[in-house]
Design an enzyme around this catalytic site. Structure first.
Site, PDB file in Angstrom:
ATOM      1  N   ASP A 151       0.837  -1.207   0.000  1.00  0.00           N
ATOM      2  CA  ASP A 151       0.000   0.000   0.000  1.00  0.00           C
ATOM      3  C   ASP A 151       0.874   1.259   0.000  1.00  0.00           C
ATOM      4  O   ASP A 151       1.867   1.327   0.739  1.00  0.00           O
ATOM      5  CB  ASP A 151      -0.875  -0.037   1.269  1.00  0.00           C
ATOM      6  CG  ASP A 151      -1.988   0.987   1.250  1.00  0.00           C
ATOM      7  OD1 ASP A 151      -2.804   0.955   0.323  1.00  0.00           O
ATOM      8  OD2 ASP A 151      -2.050   1.823   2.180  1.00  0.00           O
ATOM      9  N   GLU A 178       1.899  -0.495  -4.911  1.00  0.00           N
ATOM     10  CA  GLU A 178       0.903   0.505  -5.317  1.00  0.00           C
ATOM     11  C   GLU A 178       1.672   1.824  -5.439  1.00  0.00           C
ATOM     12  O   GLU A 178       1.855   2.550  -4.472  1.00  0.00           O
ATOM     13  CB  GLU A 178      -0.211   0.623  -4.271  1.00  0.00           C
ATOM     14  CG  GLU A 178      -1.332   1.522  -4.760  1.00  0.00           C
ATOM     15  CD  GLU A 178      -2.077   2.251  -3.651  1.00  0.00           C
ATOM     16  OE1 GLU A 178      -3.215   2.651  -3.889  1.00  0.00           O
ATOM     17  OE2 GLU A 178      -1.519   2.451  -2.551  1.00  0.00           O
TER      18      GLU A 178
HETATM   19  C1  NOJ Z   1      -4.528   2.867  -0.945  1.00  0.00           C
HETATM   20  C2  NOJ Z   1      -5.639   1.898  -0.707  1.00  0.00           C
HETATM   21  O1  NOJ Z   1      -5.926   1.220  -1.900  1.00  0.00           O
HETATM   22  C3  NOJ Z   1      -6.811   2.707  -0.192  1.00  0.00           C
HETATM   23  O2  NOJ Z   1      -7.988   1.961  -0.147  1.00  0.00           O
HETATM   24  C4  NOJ Z   1      -6.441   3.243   1.162  1.00  0.00           C
HETATM   25  O3  NOJ Z   1      -7.490   4.057   1.637  1.00  0.00           O
HETATM   26  C5  NOJ Z   1      -5.168   4.089   1.072  1.00  0.00           C
HETATM   27  N1  NOJ Z   1      -4.137   3.441   0.315  1.00  0.00           N
HETATM   28  C6  NOJ Z   1      -4.624   4.365   2.452  1.00  0.00           C
HETATM   29  O4  NOJ Z   1      -4.159   3.179   3.026  1.00  0.00           O
END
Ligand code: NOJ
Length: 479
Positions: free
Chosen positions: A190, A249
């Site tokens: 993440d 990500e």
């Molecule tokens: C990216 C995640 O996909 C999202 O759902 C989340 O709210 C944020 N990062 C913060 O962790």
């Protein structure tokens, strides 16, 4: 060395809360997932990605973790997790889990304890800088009792860790080992580009562009030191057998900014969100494919996830079918989001039902992401309880309804996944508004908005066609 499994894999994102509920409490759970693995196996999915299922107060539905090495009782137990992994492996499916290293929950013992692992600044001199939270307001919250401000790029209940600290780095290595030892095949990381912040805490230039992604303009993130973290993680994962995979990500609109994360000794994959940012426009989509292929050593393809509007709503229901054939013909790993294979639309929920902190923190100015997170309809008859309300007509979109309908979106996905082409990618000349490219033995033609195009021997089409492909349709044809 054999080609790693993930290079052409189809990953399927399971948003755990909303996938399958085994105990009728309205919230999805691990045994529910295990029971539905044969469905994913039949779909020809290679790997599942589980969104966070760790103990969490649920402010951001699991992306606020209070214990990284356990299962939230709402979702099950560690034994049930082990059973899920064993069942998936028995079906030759890999399992990757979400890891949330940028921030924890404010209920994590590291935060309720001495907070030495977080970005905090003594309160004496006022708000440390002008950094905004991604979700509205300042990124700093004053804790009067402790006499400091703490940083949170997301909600105040998600304090950011300080990745300049060695304890954070070694703790996360232990956490990765914990799950690797339990047999996971890798991690989805993440906010992978955000962990390390500019240690000088310098102001961001103002005004902040409202229309661009904050990660595109923030100077405080995407710091050089973050790459050391991934070099360490790469080595750590490589010590395990079976080509464990690290998927970042890394959210930038320009794939060239993603590329450094994919150096040979860093992450194996990163989401390439370029297509997510494109309108239904041939030039925009074609340009984004070219830019991705030119910039990245391995290109992943994504149209949907739990943070963005569903494509059936973004592009339209017919176009979503055409987009499925585009997506599954592109070269490299693909990430599907649960329900994409059912053509689920974005749900327009009543304000009172919305739970996403984005909605609340922006006072409704941004509706947030609940609309793509409504629990999956498995059967025609909708369940009595559901943590987000399922709209009328949802049962018609269910797996049960679509399974027996040869013209359904589910049938289209099943066929496309079974026939997914491989081999090299080469554009073909095509008229305006049309995209066409070859993979081995198949040509993918997507008529985004052009005049009707004649097509030859059709292998699979997004809708019934008669010799020509109209705008909004796509087909795989013999070259
Ligand atoms: C990216 C995640 O996909 C999202 O759902 C989340 O709210 C944020 N990062 C913060 O962790």
């Amino acid at each position: 060395m054999a080609r790693e499994w993930w290079r052409d894999a189809v990953f399927y994102e399971i948003y755990v809360r909303s996938f399958a509920d085994s105990d009728g409490d309205g919230v999805g759970d691990l045994p529910g997932i295990t029971a539905r693995l044969p469905y994913l196996h039949d779909l020809a999915v290679d790997a599942i990605w589980l969104t966070p299922f760790y103990p969490s107060p649920g402010v951001d539905h699991g992306y606020d973790v209070s214990d990284y090495v356990d299962v939230d009782p709402m979702f099950g137990t560690l034994d049930e997790f082990d059973a899920l992994v064993a069942t998936a492996h028995g079906l030759c499916m890999r399992v990757i889990v979400d890891i949330v290293p940028n921030h924890t929950s404010d209920r994590h013992p590291w935060f309720t304890g001495d907070r030495s692992r977080y970005v905090t600044v003594p309160a004496a001199n006022g708000v440390p800088n002008n950094w905004p939270s991604n979700w509205g307001g300042s990124a700093w919250t004053l804790d009067e009792e402790r006499g400091h401000y703490y940083l949170h790029l997301f909600a105040p209940q998600q304090p950011d860790l300080d990745w300049h600290r060695s304890a954070v780095r070694s703790d996360f290595e232990d956490i990765l080992r914990f799950w690797l030892d339990r047999g996971v095949d890798g991690f989805r990381i993440d906010v992978a580009h955000g962990l390390v912040k500019d240690a000088t805490l310098a102001d961001e230039p103002e005004p902040f562009p409202a229309v661009r992604l904050s990660s595109d303009w923030r100077r405080a993130i995407d710091q050089p030191e973050v790459h050391d973290v991934y070099r360490d993680w790469h080595r750590l994962a490589a010590a395990y057998p079976g080509d464990r995979v690290l998927v970042g990500e890394v959210v930038f609109s320009d794939p060239r900014r993603v590329a450094p994360y994919l150096r040979p000794d860093e992450l194996h994959l990163a989401f390439n969100f370029s297509l997510v940012f494109q309108p239904w426009d041939a030039q925009a989509i074609g340009g984004s494919i070219d830019a991705s292929l030119a910039a990245l050593p391995v290109v992943t393809w994504v149209l949907e996830n739990h943070d963005v509007e569903r494509i059936a709503t973004r592009f339209g229901p017919r176009e979503a079918r055409a987009a499925a054939l585009l997506l599954l013909a592109l070269p490299g790993p693909v990430f599907l989001y649960q329900g994409q294979e059912l053509g689920l639309p974005e749900v327009d929920l009543p304000d009172a039902a919305r739970q996403d902190p984005i909605f609340n923190r922006t006072h409704g100015e941004r509706v947030g992401r609940d609309g793509c997170r409504v629990p999956l309809p498995w059967v025609r008859e909708l369940p009595a309880r559901s943590w987000l309300p399922q709209p009328p007509g949802w049962g018609e979109l269910s797996v049960e309804s679509q399974s027996t309908d040869e013209t359904s979106m589910l049938s289209l996905y099943r066929q496309a996944l079974a026939l997914r082409p491989r081999g090299s990618f080469r554009w073909r000349d095509a008229p305006g508004g049309v995209l066409a490219f070859d993979r081995d033995g198949l040509t993918c033609v997507v008529n985004v908005s052009g005049d009707d195009v004649p097509v030859g021997e059709v292998v699979l089409a997004s809708e019934e066609i008669h010799a020509t492909l109209p705008a909004g349709a796509a087909a795989w044809v013999r070259p």
